[in-house]
Design a protein around this motif. Structure first.
Motif, mmCIF file in Angstrom:
data_model
loop_
_atom_site.group_PDB
_atom_site.id
_atom_site.type_symbol
_atom_site.label_atom_id
_atom_site.label_comp_id
_atom_site.label_asym_id
_atom_site.label_seq_id
_atom_site.Cartn_x
_atom_site.Cartn_y
_atom_site.Cartn_z
ATOM 1 N N SER A 439 -11.282 30.769 40.468
ATOM 2 C CA SER A 439 -11.192 30.844 39.007
ATOM 3 C C SER A 439 -12.372 30.171 38.324
ATOM 4 C CB SER A 439 -9.884 30.223 38.538
ATOM 5 O OG SER A 439 -9.740 28.936 39.104
ATOM 6 N N ARG A 446 -15.295 35.569 32.348
ATOM 7 C CA ARG A 446 -14.106 35.658 31.498
ATOM 8 C C ARG A 446 -14.415 35.135 30.094
ATOM 9 N NH1 ARG A 446 -11.250 39.180 34.300
ATOM 10 N NH2 ARG A 446 -10.568 38.444 36.338
ATOM 11 N N ARG A 450 -14.213 37.099 26.566
ATOM 12 C CA ARG A 450 -13.116 36.668 25.721
ATOM 13 C C ARG A 450 -13.478 36.644 24.241
ATOM 14 N NH1 ARG A 450 -12.427 30.429 26.349
ATOM 15 N NH2 ARG A 450 -12.202 29.907 24.183
ATOM 16 N N PHE A 725 -8.236 17.793 34.998
ATOM 17 C CA PHE A 725 -7.869 18.325 36.317
ATOM 18 C C PHE A 725 -8.879 17.921 37.383
ATOM 19 C CE2 PHE A 725 -4.806 20.735 34.016
ATOM 20 C CZ PHE A 725 -3.814 21.026 34.933
ATOM 21 N N GLY A 726 -9.790 17.037 37.025
ATOM 22 C CA GLY A 726 -10.697 16.477 38.008
ATOM 23 C C GLY A 726 -11.976 17.244 38.244
ATOM 24 N N ARG B 84 -8.101 15.424 40.779
ATOM 25 C CA ARG B 84 -7.963 16.731 41.445
ATOM 26 C C ARG B 84 -6.827 16.719 42.467
ATOM 27 N NH1 ARG B 84 -13.653 16.668 41.669
ATOM 28 N NH2 ARG B 84 -13.670 16.082 43.873
ATOM 29 N N PHE B 97 -6.414 27.973 29.309
ATOM 30 C CA PHE B 97 -7.716 28.611 29.073
ATOM 31 C C PHE B 97 -7.466 30.000 28.493
ATOM 32 C CE2 PHE B 97 -8.442 25.766 32.752
ATOM 33 C CZ PHE B 97 -9.298 24.876 32.125
ATOM 34 N N GLY B 99 -9.218 32.518 27.931
ATOM 35 C CA GLY B 99 -9.891 33.673 28.530
ATOM 36 C C GLY B 99 -9.336 34.056 29.889
ATOM 37 N N LEU B 100 -8.391 33.271 30.403
ATOM 38 C CA LEU B 100 -7.812 33.562 31.711
ATOM 39 C C LEU B 100 -6.363 34.015 31.546
ATOM 40 C CD1 LEU B 100 -9.084 30.506 33.843
ATOM 41 C CD2 LEU B 100 -10.230 32.678 33.381
ATOM 42 N N GLU B 104 -4.392 33.557 36.443
ATOM 43 C CA GLU B 104 -5.692 32.899 36.629
ATOM 44 C C GLU B 104 -5.636 31.437 36.188
ATOM 45 O OE1 GLU B 104 -8.384 36.947 36.058
ATOM 46 O OE2 GLU B 104 -7.880 35.680 34.342
ATOM 47 N N ARG B 107 -3.874 29.738 38.959
ATOM 48 C CA ARG B 107 -4.758 29.718 40.117
ATOM 49 C C ARG B 107 -5.821 28.623 39.968
ATOM 50 N NH1 ARG B 107 -9.034 34.358 42.077
ATOM 51 N NH2 ARG B 107 -9.976 33.009 43.624
ATOM 52 N N PHE B 108 -6.225 28.393 38.722
ATOM 53 C CA PHE B 108 -7.202 27.330 38.450
ATOM 54 C C PHE B 108 -6.714 26.008 39.043
ATOM 55 C CE2 PHE B 108 -8.347 23.730 35.761
ATOM 56 C CZ PHE B 108 -9.732 23.806 35.744
ATOM 57 N N ASP B 111 -6.988 26.122 42.732
ATOM 58 C CA ASP B 111 -8.413 26.102 43.129
ATOM 59 C C ASP B 111 -8.989 24.694 43.074
ATOM 60 O OD1 ASP B 111 -8.882 28.754 43.786
ATOM 61 O OD2 ASP B 111 -9.300 29.350 41.711
ATOM 62 N N VAL B 112 -8.742 24.000 41.956
ATOM 63 C CA VAL B 112 -9.381 22.685 41.816
ATOM 64 C C VAL B 112 -8.824 21.689 42.837
ATOM 65 C CG1 VAL B 112 -9.943 22.964 39.380
ATOM 66 C CG2 VAL B 112 -7.785 21.894 40.010
ATOM 67 N N ARG B 154 0.672 25.598 36.274
ATOM 68 C CA ARG B 154 -0.699 25.199 36.628
ATOM 69 C C ARG B 154 -0.693 23.808 37.253
ATOM 70 N NH1 ARG B 154 -5.045 24.933 31.857
ATOM 71 N NH2 ARG B 154 -3.659 23.257 31.184
ATOM 72 N N ALA B 155 0.094 22.926 36.659
ATOM 73 C CA ALA B 155 0.172 21.564 37.197
ATOM 74 C C ALA B 155 0.822 21.578 38.591
ATOM 75 C CB ALA B 155 0.968 20.678 36.242
#
Lengths: 820, 236
Positions: A439, A446, A450, A725-726, B84, B97, B99-100, B104, B107-108, B111-112, B154-155
């Protein structure tokens, strides 16, 4: 008694509020103000320089008492001064003619070498009447002493200012001229006919490569063994006399009195040099308007972006205003005041930029066309127009987001809940788009999708600047390509060859011509004959320089891109540009006015001549004919030039010197020198483009920075979320860089396409009217595309790096809690 | 030993008017599988406490240890890594976000945190929060409750052991709010340490423990009066 601020007129509140908005975004305000400043400044500076040229040229011609009509004998011929003046006295209305001055202009080879450099160039000695004047076409001395009656017949002279400047000649200097004679230069001077050195040769060789030397008439006649002869008369008309009527009268008087002498009478406004000067102003002005317009368009897009962002930030406040019953027009006042003030700051700075640009342009133009009267009055009208344009354009560009914001329903504007989340723009359509990577990798694409409006506006702003850059650099490329094409043609065979111009017409079996073959370093020679003429057709009329040479010569002959060089019937090999302008092709006939030897003199005759072939040289004025057909001009067996092939390895400069001292030699130049001087001339013209180029590069950087600063503001909350989120600042910056790079790619593609279209228009539509003598084709070098990419993609991509400090110092908790 | 351990934690800010104490002498321990509600009026220091635990801010004094990380001694890089891999946030205003898509955004989180099969994890978590049919929707297309569920997803997708929620129902209606609280309750039940900051006393009734703050100091710590109640018994 002191009054509190609250008791003042309500407008004071709006004004103060708008000042706070400006302060809060001072970095972006400064960046956009600078963009506007550059846009308006370029317009003001460039346009002022055009106005200065007009007034300075007018004043210079008036101050020098420039001729209104120029009487000239055919190229290479002269007339008896007394007979010519007597003929001119026979005009029907002598009261129409105020004054006149005669000249003898003779081609010459000049060795003006200084301690610093070898200067061995072709040129002219301009013999002027120092006994009675000259009263027409005065010779204005800029340094040194003027020529006086006492100098007549002495080997003294003055160097023409542009040549002297280009070669850094000392005020007093001894020069050697053809025939191994010397001339003591007494200073530097100017005369109207040489404001731009307008002969075909000078056009080809440039001011540095063509020496104009003013000398007393008696001296010029003696040097050329032409006592009593002249070949030019400058005629000044009385005030209010119609030049065309006077021309007709002069032509009539001359043809009656001197029927065997080929003479032309040309009004000043039709002269090549005069036209070059004045047409150039209009052509340059149109180019400048385009460049300034594009730059201003970039500024308008940037202002649009900023205002849109300010309005977005004020959305909730506007909603509150609506709920309190404030009328929409009043709500629009605050953001519009911001836009207006940004425009004011930009335009105020633009005045300064305009003065600087004007000063730089003035220096460039003065060095290129030095004038005896150079005037730079402040252009009130241009500044008023530029200032108005700068303000109106920016305020109008800001209207759209403001009007849009104050027309939404109050509840929509005031809402802070989940429904206030801004839309996903084109991202909705792109959700089916499967992108590689995680992502974080996908986020730049994106984000670009947007906010399509913001993306488009930013891209258009940068694209406008890139388009200007491509157009400016493309113009430079096209000129250079033109010279390259000329070089390919003239150096296609024996590039070391040398072209010798004889001082006068002579017979091919003249021992002086034959002697040239025996000069040290010469391997082979071929005689040539150069003549002037005028071609007409398709509504066009222009002079050509016809070179008659042996098409079977092993030394050099033109190449044919169409048609056949060798034909039984006499015909011309024209340049492709000439053929296109005249609307002819090989096999067609074209109207040709040329000198023809009849009896002991020359006469201008008009006829139709076959176009046998086309050559690729981009200079329109160059034409060729097979030497076998010299009798077409009544000049069978007559020559005035020689092609010389050097011995292999013989130093060219030494060969030029060897030829220079030969009897009867008027000029000597290598074909390489022709190309080099042509390059120098073009380089001088391109100085103006350099000024535009510098401004455009600055603009690209400013808009890129501005765009990333706005982007960093808009994305602050997303960045804070990522930090929560780091995600490290470096990664966030990487995403911003990738997003900017995408924007830059889009802008660059748009800009390159627009720039290429603009360049095509300038080269194919504008240049033929302003520079008709040159066939310039659109050519864009890879380097230009790379430069566009460097500024459009790399600079735009790197711009977010300037926000790293802000990212590192972000107050994450506060940013996260900002209410939408 | 608790997942979250605070001892004598204070946070002071330099302002133009002098030093402001946002938190002073806070001692707190939160165990895995425990849901703790931090309660207090506006300005009591509850968000400051959450930010300190989340390493968005650093304590002026005292010791803060979360899952073995000493936050006061950690370097800047270590704090980023801590965020993280150890904690995850749910915000009052969601901070998705735009735009996601929902998938997504979730998934962010995966991913992080460096989780394998981030897309699979994101799909599973979205199903878990009841949004399996909204994966391709953008935030602007979702209701407030749905957006907050995406934020929770997301969390959760990070798989981190500590979940920090700042006024997670602040912008939601009662019904939607209780759905969100149930999700948070479920996370604690599955072994995560969940810390919820709110000014709503009714929400505190569902907590295993309530920490009450006033003027930057802990004034009460303990289970809610009468013990934790199920989410569906809450009323406000």
């Amino acid at each position: 008694m002191a009054r509190s601020t609250t008791s003042r007129h309500p407008s004071v509140l709006w004004l103060r509020w708008s000042w706070r908005d400006l302060r809060a975004r001072w970095v972006q305000v400064t960046a956009i103000a600078l963009v506007i400043a550059l846009g308006t400044g370029m317009y003001l500076g460039l346009s002022s320089s055009a106005a200065w040229r007009q007034v300075s040229y007018d004043a210079s011609y008036a101050e020098s008492n420039a001729h209104d009509l120029l009487v000239e004998t055919a190229t290479g011929t002269t007339a008896d001064r007394l007979a010519l003046e007597t003929a001119l006295d026979q005009v029907a209305h002598p009261e129409w003619f105020a004054d006149r001055s005669v000249r003898l202009v003779v081609p010459v080879q000049v060795d003006a070498s200084t301690d610093d450099e070898d200067v061995l160039v072709p040129g002219q000695i301009v013999g002027v009447d120092v006994v009675q004047g000259p009263t027409v076409d005065r010779v204005t001395v800029t340094e040194g002493r003027p020529l006086t009656a006492a100098d007549d017949g002495r080997l003294v002279g003055l160097a023409e200012l542009r040549f002297a400047n280009a070669r850094n000649l000392p005020v007093e200097h001894e020069v050697r001229i053809s025939g191994d004679r010397s001339l003591q230069l007494q200073g530097h001077a100017q005369s109207p006919e040489y404001f731009p050195t307008a002969s075909e040769e000078a056009g080809i060789f440039g001011s540095a490569g063509f020496a104009v030397l003013f000398a007393p008439l008696g001296t010029a006649q003696a040097l050329n063994a032409q006592e009593g002869q002249v070949n030019e008369v400058g005629v000044a008309l009385a005030d209010g006399v119609d030049a065309e009527a006077a021309r007709a009268e002069v032509e009539q008087a001359l043809s009656a009195a001197l029927p065997d002498v080929a003479l032309t009478v040309t009004p000043l406004v039709e002269e090549r040099g005069y036209r070059i000067l004045y047409d150039d102003i209009d052509g340059d002005q149109r180019l400048f308007n385009i460049f300034a317009g594009l730059i201003l368009a970039g500024a308008a897009f940037a202002a649009f972006n900023l205002t849109g962002r300010i309005v977005e930030a004020q959305r909730r406040e506007i909603g509150i205003g609506m709920s309190l019953g404030v009328p929409s027009p009043l709500l629009a006042v605050r953001p519009l005041l911001v836009a207006f003030q940004v425009a004011l700051i930009g335009v105020a700075a633009g005045i300064g930029v305009g003065l600087v640009v004007g000063s730089v342009m003035s220096t460039i133009i003065q060095s290129f066309f030095p004038m005896p009267a150079w005037q730079t009055p402040f252009q009130v009208g241009i500044f008023a127009r530029g200032i108005t344009l700068g303000i109106v354009l920016v305020v109008v560009a800001s209207l759209f987001p403001v009007v849009r914001a104050v027309r939404v329903p109050p509840i929509e504007a005031i809402h802070t809940g989940p429904r206030a989340t801004r839309g996903a723009g084109l991202a909705v359509r792109g959700r089916g788009l499967h992108l590689p990577g995680n992502s974080l990798v996908q986020m730049p694409v994106r984000n670009v999708l947007r906010a399509p409006r913001r993306t488009a506006l930013t891209a258009l702003g940068i694209a406008a600047v890139i388009a200007t850059l491509v157009a400016v650099l493309g113009m430079i490329d096209s000129f250079i390509d033109t010279i390259d094409r000329a070089e390919v043609e003239v150096t296609s065979r024996n590039p070391e060859r040398v072209s010798v111009g004889l001082a006068t017409y002579t017979t091919a079996d003249d021992p002086r011509v034959a002697a040239l073959a025996d000069v040290e370093g010469v391997a082979e020679t071929r005689p040539t004959l150069d003549l002037g003429g005028t071609l007409r057709g398709n509504g066009e009329e222009f002079d050509v320089y016809v070179g008659l040479l042996d098409f079977a010569s092993p030394i050099w002959a033109p190449s044919a891109v169409a048609g056949e060089l060798v034909t039984d019937e006499p015909g011309l090999v024209l340049s492709q540009k000439a053929a296109a302008d005249l609307g002819v092709a090989p096999g067609d006939r074209v109207s040709f006015e040329h000198p023809r030897r009849e009896g002991g003199g020359y006469r201008m005759v008009q006829g139709e001549i076959l176009v046998t072939a086309l050559h690729p040289n981009p200079l329109r004025a160059i034409a060729y004919m097979d030497m076998r057909h010299a009798d077409y001009f009544g000049l069978d067996g007559i020559v005035n030039g020689v092609q010389v092939l050097p011995e292999p390895g013989y130093p060219q400069e030494q060969l030029v010197r060897n030829l220079f001292v030969q009897s009867g030699v008027g000029s000597v130049q290598s074909v390489r020198m022709i190309i080099d001087t042509l390059r120098d001339t073009v380089a001088e013209v391109l100085d103006i483009f350099d000024v535009v180029q510098l401004a455009v590069l600055l603009l690209a950087l400013l808009i890129a920075f501005n765009s990333s600063a706005i982007g960093a503001d808009e994305r602050a909350r997303e960045h804070a979320t990522m930090f929560a989120f780091g995600i490290t600042p470096r990664t966030v910056l990487g995403i911003a860089v990738a997003e900017s790079a995408l924007m830059g790619v889009l802008a660059t593609v748009l800009g390159v396409v627009a720039g290429r279209l603009l360049l095509s228009w300038m080269v194919e539509v504008l240049l033929p009217t302003t520079l008709p003598d040159l066939q310039v084709d659109v050519s864009v070098q890879v380097g230009t595309y790379l430069t566009a990419a460097l500024f459009g993609i790399v600079a735009v991509a790197v711009a977010p790096v300037f926000t790293l400090r802000r990212l590192r110092r972000m107050d994450i908790p506060s940013t996260l809690r900002v209410v939408e | 030993m608790g997942v979250i351990e605070l001892a004598g934690v204070a946070r002071r800010y330099e302002t133009g008017g002098g030093v402001v104490t946002a938190l002073a002498g806070v001692d707190l321990t939160v165990d895995a599988g425990e849901l703790v509600v931090v309660l207090g009026p506006s300005g009591s220091g509850k968000t400051t406490l959450l930010n300190l635990i989340g390493a968005l801010d650093t304590p002026s004094e005292g010791r803060a240890s979360v899952a073995g990380h000493d936050l006061a001694a950690a370097s800047r890089g270590e704090l980023f890594r801590y965020r993280r891999e150890t904690v995850s946030f749910v915000f009052q205003s969601f901070n998705l976000f735009p735009g996601l898509t929902a998938l997504e955004n979730v998934r962010f989180g995966a991913d992080v945190a460096g989780r394998d099969d981030a897309v699979g994890v994101a799909r599973d978590v979205l199903v878990q929060v009841g949004l399996g049919d909204r994966v391709d929707h953008f935030p602007a297309m979702l209701s407030g409750g749905e957006q907050q569920r995406v934020a929770i997803a997301r969390a959760l997708a990070t798989g981190n052991p500590v979940l920090l929620a700042d006024e997670p129902t602040g912008e939601l209606d009662f019904h939607t709010g209780t759905q969100i609280l149930q999700l948070l309750r479920d996370q604690a039940s599955s072994g995560r340490a969940v810390l919820v900051v709110t000014h709503n006393r009714e929400i505190a009734r569902m907590a295993d423990r309530v920490v009450e703050l006033s003027g930057g100091q802990v004034v009460h710590v303990g289970p809610p009066e009468g013990g934790p109640v199920p989410v569906d018994e809450l009323r406000w």
